[in-house]
Structures are given as structure tokens and as C-alpha cells.
Design a protein around this motif. Structure first.
Motif, PDB file in Angstrom:
ATOM      1  N   GLY A  15       0.700  -1.358  -0.206  1.00  0.00           N
ATOM      2  CA  GLY A  15      -0.055   0.132  -0.024  1.00  0.00           C
ATOM      3  C   GLY A  15       0.780   1.382  -0.082  1.00  0.00           C
ATOM      4  O   GLY A  15       0.353   2.280  -0.124  1.00  0.00           O
ATOM      5  N   SER A  16       2.205   1.481  -0.106  1.00  0.00           N
ATOM      6  CA  SER A  16       3.037   2.448  -0.126  1.00  0.00           C
ATOM      7  C   SER A  16       2.627   3.208  -1.391  1.00  0.00           C
ATOM      8  O   SER A  16       2.321   2.734  -2.542  1.00  0.00           O
ATOM      9  CB  SER A  16       4.465   1.986  -0.415  1.00  0.00           C
ATOM     10  N   GLY A  43      -1.433  11.206   8.619  1.00  0.00           N
ATOM     11  CA  GLY A  43      -2.175  10.294   9.649  1.00  0.00           C
ATOM     12  C   GLY A  43      -1.809   8.911   9.672  1.00  0.00           C
ATOM     13  O   GLY A  43      -1.779   8.415  10.494  1.00  0.00           O
ATOM     14  N   GLY A  46       2.781   5.054   7.566  1.00  0.00           N
ATOM     15  CA  GLY A  46       3.556   3.814   7.123  1.00  0.00           C
ATOM     16  C   GLY A  46       4.840   3.609   6.786  1.00  0.00           C
ATOM     17  O   GLY A  46       5.919   4.088   7.618  1.00  0.00           O
ATOM     18  N   SER A  47       5.190   3.633   5.356  1.00  0.00           N
ATOM     19  CA  SER A  47       6.448   3.709   4.821  1.00  0.00           C
ATOM     20  C   SER A  47       7.322   5.128   5.206  1.00  0.00           C
ATOM     21  O   SER A  47       8.518   5.006   4.887  1.00  0.00           O
ATOM     22  CB  SER A  47       6.722   3.162   3.431  1.00  0.00           C
ATOM     23  N   ARG A  49       6.862   7.606   3.013  1.00  0.00           N
ATOM     24  CA  ARG A  49       7.322   7.983   1.497  1.00  0.00           C
ATOM     25  C   ARG A  49       6.513   9.365   1.366  1.00  0.00           C
ATOM     26  O   ARG A  49       7.114  10.408   0.983  1.00  0.00           O
ATOM     27  CB  ARG A  49       7.028   7.080   0.578  1.00  0.00           C
ATOM     28  N   VAL A  50       5.325   9.418   1.877  1.00  0.00           N
ATOM     29  CA  VAL A  50       4.460  10.818   1.658  1.00  0.00           C
ATOM     30  C   VAL A  50       5.048  11.776   2.572  1.00  0.00           C
ATOM     31  O   VAL A  50       5.421  13.048   2.192  1.00  0.00           O
ATOM     32  CB  VAL A  50       3.061  10.291   1.812  1.00  0.00           C
ATOM     33  N   ASP A  65       1.827   7.286  12.703  1.00  0.00           N
ATOM     34  CA  ASP A  65       1.235   5.921  12.372  1.00  0.00           C
ATOM     35  C   ASP A  65       1.122   5.329  13.844  1.00  0.00           C
ATOM     36  O   ASP A  65       2.031   5.482  14.402  1.00  0.00           O
ATOM     37  CB  ASP A  65       2.369   5.355  11.431  1.00  0.00           C
ATOM     38  N   ASP A 202      -2.691   5.942  18.102  1.00  0.00           N
ATOM     39  CA  ASP A 202      -3.912   5.556  17.209  1.00  0.00           C
ATOM     40  C   ASP A 202      -4.355   6.944  16.644  1.00  0.00           C
ATOM     41  O   ASP A 202      -4.056   8.101  17.260  1.00  0.00           O
ATOM     42  CB  ASP A 202      -5.134   5.063  18.036  1.00  0.00           C
ATOM     43  N   TYR A 218      -3.489  14.436   4.866  1.00  0.00           N
ATOM     44  CA  TYR A 218      -3.566  13.435   3.963  1.00  0.00           C
ATOM     45  C   TYR A 218      -4.064  12.082   4.655  1.00  0.00           C
ATOM     46  O   TYR A 218      -3.024  11.714   5.654  1.00  0.00           O
ATOM     47  CB  TYR A 218      -2.222  13.269   3.206  1.00  0.00           C
ATOM     48  N   ASP A 220      -4.340   7.928   4.484  1.00  0.00           N
ATOM     49  CA  ASP A 220      -4.270   6.675   3.556  1.00  0.00           C
ATOM     50  C   ASP A 220      -4.280   5.578   4.445  1.00  0.00           C
ATOM     51  O   ASP A 220      -3.479   4.767   4.852  1.00  0.00           O
ATOM     52  CB  ASP A 220      -2.901   6.561   3.053  1.00  0.00           C
ATOM     53  N   PRO A 221      -5.801   5.515   5.123  1.00  0.00           N
ATOM     54  CA  PRO A 221      -5.808   4.208   6.043  1.00  0.00           C
ATOM     55  C   PRO A 221      -5.922   2.814   5.478  1.00  0.00           C
ATOM     56  O   PRO A 221      -6.146   2.653   3.930  1.00  0.00           O
ATOM     57  CB  PRO A 221      -7.357   4.535   6.639  1.00  0.00           C
ATOM     58  N   PHE A 274      -9.625   0.084  11.512  1.00  0.00           N
ATOM     59  CA  PHE A 274      -9.593   0.580  10.040  1.00  0.00           C
ATOM     60  C   PHE A 274      -9.314  -0.858   9.316  1.00  0.00           C
ATOM     61  O   PHE A 274      -9.500  -1.101   8.143  1.00  0.00           O
ATOM     62  CB  PHE A 274      -8.637   1.502   9.632  1.00  0.00           C
TER      63      PHE A 274
HETATM   64  C1  LIG Z   1      -2.227   1.832   3.422  1.00  0.00           C
HETATM   65  S1  LIG Z   1      -0.858   2.146   4.785  1.00  0.00           S
HETATM   66  C2  LIG Z   1      -0.274   3.674   4.661  1.00  0.00           C
HETATM   67  C3  LIG Z   1       0.537   3.815   3.677  1.00  0.00           C
HETATM   68  C4  LIG Z   1       1.603   5.162   3.427  1.00  0.00           C
HETATM   69  N1  LIG Z   1       0.809   6.054   2.873  1.00  0.00           N
HETATM   70  C5  LIG Z   1       2.841   4.819   2.660  1.00  0.00           C
HETATM   71  O1  LIG Z   1       2.977   5.445   1.576  1.00  0.00           O
HETATM   72  O2  LIG Z   1       3.679   4.071   2.900  1.00  0.00           O
HETATM   73  C6  LIG Z   1      -1.916   2.315   6.236  1.00  0.00           C
HETATM   74  C7  LIG Z   1      -1.278   2.540   7.562  1.00  0.00           C
HETATM   75  O3  LIG Z   1      -2.080   2.512   8.619  1.00  0.00           O
HETATM   76  C8  LIG Z   1      -1.523   2.134   9.872  1.00  0.00           C
HETATM   77  N2  LIG Z   1      -2.580   2.110  10.721  1.00  0.00           N
HETATM   78  C9  LIG Z   1      -3.645   1.280  10.945  1.00  0.00           C
HETATM   79  N3  LIG Z   1      -4.523   1.523  11.808  1.00  0.00           N
HETATM   80  C10 LIG Z   1      -3.976   2.806  12.471  1.00  0.00           C
HETATM   81  C11 LIG Z   1      -4.695   3.558  13.433  1.00  0.00           C
HETATM   82  N4  LIG Z   1      -5.707   3.202  13.803  1.00  0.00           N
HETATM   83  N5  LIG Z   1      -4.000   4.804  13.764  1.00  0.00           N
HETATM   84  C12 LIG Z   1      -2.873   5.003  13.044  1.00  0.00           C
HETATM   85  N6  LIG Z   1      -2.316   4.627  11.880  1.00  0.00           N
HETATM   86  C13 LIG Z   1      -3.174   3.343  11.643  1.00  0.00           C
HETATM   87  C14 LIG Z   1      -0.796   1.148   9.603  1.00  0.00           C
HETATM   88  O4  LIG Z   1       0.473   0.874  10.224  1.00  0.00           O
HETATM   89  C15 LIG Z   1      -0.439   1.327   8.046  1.00  0.00           C
HETATM   90  O5  LIG Z   1       1.115   1.755   7.899  1.00  0.00           O
END
Ligand SMILES: C[S@@+](CC[C@H](N)C(=O)[O-])C[C@H]1O[C@@H](n2cnc3c(N)ncnc32)[C@H](O)[C@@H]1O
Length: 373
Positions: A15-16, A43, A46-47, A49-50, A65, A202, A218, A220-221, A274
């Protein structure tokens, strides 16, 4: 507005948004932001990158994250203010350590001469991992330096893994790259001039500590999976990347199953809302209720939301939520099958295509002021 640098560095991450960075940035540039100090909240970083791309483009970044490895990467990439060369002696020192047999080798190191691998790394590399990880703790580094060392270690391990990009199962045969030797390098850091903020909460906790004047949020859940056949805990981020959590914490957790996941990522451990499969008492999917809460509670002037096909949230539900709390200004669709990108003028058009597979959407939404509180 600052330049358009989008070079970032990260691990392989499901999902990056690496491919979407130019589109996320160009949508962001359509928003009238504070001239002096434009700010953005990533918010679900993840990785990272954004977050990295926004920081390089002059935004003050609030990155969050729930995953601890994301906090380490963000600490290295967003909070470092020094020139990267400063870290070269430390990285050279870590590379020079004699390999040792330790906890990581016991659980994650496979024999390179065995035909059935089923381990994420070859033993020669987990021995290096054991040596480096112990040394990082022994050195008692400050927060940013420690994050740089751990980030460097994780990036190096990602280069010699024998996986498909996650750690819930391992390949039957060793990947060609797993034969290479683990070698740490200084991450592609920048000396940040702005004061970025890194959070590891969270999302709903993180919202509480944000200032009121954020220009862009931004989101990206994960959106949950609609793969009914897969045990739910396997498709969670905490499971996919359990090993990075353990390397950051070095807490030698109880592990279980063939992939030797952390016990706190098992089916009975609580999941992020999520990543929930189920419907709530209202009959709606819990994930869509969480997205509604998120869009309602965020105090930012504009929202950019990523949406992928194959998630739990349906198009109609998402459209309704976005229109209740904001005004959809623009939608961009990335069609991975056709490899095209299209802007959509009519903001309801996307709903009729939503059954297709392999696409992603980016929504640019102006938050309604009356819904701000
Ligand atoms: C789709 S990925 C995000 C990818 C990111 N935009 C990237 O480019 O790498 C979703 C992220 O949401 C995080 N996540 C899941 N539930 C969360 C929560 N309740 N609060 C904060 N982060 C959460 C996960 O750990 C994961 O890294």
C-alpha cells in the motif's frame, strides 16, 4: 512554493504510495496554503514516503502511524537536522562488528544450504543483525541517532530478504538477493530546516494533539480487506511487518506459528478499527464508521484521501461521508491495469466504476467550515 523533489527512501511496503507521490503533491499545490509555513498531517504514514516527500517540498510535516517502525523511520527522516555524512563513522562501526548467534538468528535465520528456506533471512545475515542490534542498544544513542541506525539496519535487511514483501509467510526457496551480505548504508537523510512533528498514536489520539491551523490532512488508512478466506489477523499491518516492530523494540517477544509472528499480532489481539471486517451495531461496516469519524473530527482546511479498490468501504458510502463533511473539489483515478491516470470532473462519476479492480483514487476535499468543530 519550494521545489518538487520527490526522492524518498523506504522498505517494501504494502500500500505504499510511492507511485502516487507526484499526484499527491500536485493536488496539494492546488490548495491555498499558508505562504510562510504550509503544514500537512500525514495520519497513516506507514513507510513514510509521503511524509518525506512533503518535507522535501517545504511543508512542516506532522507524521503519525500506529506502527512503531514508522515512528523510527519518521524520526530519522523528519527530525534529523544534521548533514547525513555525520553518521558515516557510526554506520562503518556497525558494519565492522563480528557476527554473533543471538535471538534473531534462533528465530529468523535459515541455513543457506537447505533447499526449503522458509526463513526470512539466511543465517549469515541474521548473525550480523544480532550483532548490530545489540550494539545499537549498548551505545546509548540519542533518539535521532538511534532512529538513523535502526532505519539503516531495516533498509539493509529489506535488501537481502527472502519474502514477497511481507512477513506472514516466507518463500520456499531462497530468493537470489538473500545470498547477498547485509551491509548498512547511511539513509538518504536531509538536514530538516523546519520543525516537523512525529507521532506514534492511534489516529484518533493523534487528532487531539494537532494544532488547529493545519492546511492539509492526507489520509491513507488500510480500509480492511474483503478477502473472506484469509484469517483476519494475517492481513493486518502489525502482522505483515511484525519483524520490524521487534527489531525496533528489541523486546524478544513470545512468537507463534510458522512465520514466528509476535504473540501480540495473533487473531485474538485487538485490531485497528480500520482493519475491521465486521459490521457494527448500526449495520454499517465498522471501517466506514471510522472513516466518517475521521473526516468529521479532523481540523484541517483540506483533506486528501486515498481509496483503493478491494477494501471494505463501498463507493456510495464513502461518497456520502465526504459530501456530508466537505466539498469534493477534485478526484484523480489511477488505473493500474490500464496504467493510466485520469482527472474526473464530475465528482459522482467515480461511483459507477467502483466495482472495477486494481484502481486507486485520490480525493481532494475542502472541509466544510461549519463542520470544523
Ligand atoms: C495504507 S498504509 C499507509 C501507507 C503510506 N501512505 C505509505 O505510502 O507508505 C496504512 C497505515 O495505517 C496504519 N494504521 C492502521 N490503523 C491505524 C490507526 N488506528 N491509527 C494510526 N495508524 C494506523 C498502518 O500501520 C499502516 O502503516
Amino acid at each position: 512554493m519550494p521545489g518538487n523533489a520527490i526522492e524518498t527512501e523506504a522498505i517494501k511496503y504494502t500500500g505504499s504510495k510511492l507511485k502516487l507521490l507526484p499526484h499527491i503533491l500536485s493536488l496539494s499545490k492546488k490548495v491555498p496554503v499558508s505562504a510562510e509555513n504550509p503544514s500537512v498531517f500525514d495520519g497513516f504514514s506507514g513507510s513514510t514516503r509521503v511524509s518525506q516527500a512533503y518535507a522535501k517540498n517545504g511543508y512542516r510535516v506532522y507524521a503519525n502511524d500506529i506502527a512503531v517502525y514508522s515512528k523510527f523511520f519518521n524520526t530519522a527522516f523528519l527530525l534529523n537536522k544534521k548533514e547525513p555524512e555525520i553518521y558515516q563513522p557510526l554506520i562503518d562501526h556497525l558494519n565492522s562488528l563480528a557476527p554473533v548467534d543471538g535471538w534473531f538468528t534462533e528465530h529468523y535465520g535459515g541455513n543457506e544450504n537447505s533447499n526449503t528456506a522458509k526463513f526470512p533471512w539466511q543465517k549469515k545475515n541474521t548473525r550480523r543483525l544480532d550483532a548490530v542490534r545489540e550494539e545499537i542498544d549498548r551505545l546509548n544513542l540519542d533518539e535521532v541517532t538511534k532512529a538513523v541506525a535502526i532505519t539503516s539496519l531495516i533498509l539493509a535487511l529489506d535488501q537481502v530478504d527472502s519474502t514477497l514483501g511481507h512477513y506472514v509467510s516466507y518463500l520456499n526457496e531462497w530468493s537470489p538477493r538473500s545470498y547477498k551480505d547485509l551491509k548498512l548504508t547511511v539513509p538518504k537523510l536531509r538536514g530538516n530546516q523546519q520543525d516537523n512533528v512525529v507521532m506514534n498514536h492511534d489516529i484518533f489520539e493523534a487528532l487531539k494533539s494537532l494544532p488547529d491551523n493545519i492546511d492539509i490532512a492526507y489520509f491513507d488508512p488500510p480500509y480492511g480487506s474483503n478477502n473472506e478466506k484469509m484469517p483476519p489477523s494475517r492481513v493486518r499491518y502489525a502482522s505483515y511487518y511484525h519483524i520490524w516492530t521487534t527489531i525496533c523494540l528489541n523486546d524478544r517477544p513470545e512468537v507463534f506459528g510458522k512465520a514466528r509472528r509476535r504473540a501480540d499480532t495473533s487473531d485474538i489481539a485487538a485490531a485497528s478499527v480500520f482493519e475491521e471486517f465486521r459490521r457494527g451495531p448500526s449495520g454499517r461496516f465498522m471501517v466506514i464508521e471510522a472513516i466518517e469519524k475521521l473526516i468529521r473530527e479532523i481540523r484541517a482546511r483540506y483533506i486528501i484521501l486515498s481509496y483503493s479498490s478491494g477494501g471494505r468501504a463501498t463507493a456510495e458510502e464513502l461518497n456520502e461521508v465526504l459530501n456530508t463533511y466537505g466539498e469534493i473539489i477534485e478526484i484523480e483515478k489511477i488505473d493500474y491495469k490500464k496504467n493510466v491516470m485520469a482527472g474526473m470532473k464530475w465528482t459522482n462519476d467515480w461511483i459507477k466504476d467502483a466495482d472495477e479492480k486494481n484502481f486507486e483514487l485520490l480525493f481532494l476535499v475542502k472541509k466544510r467550515q461549519e463542520k470544523y468543530q
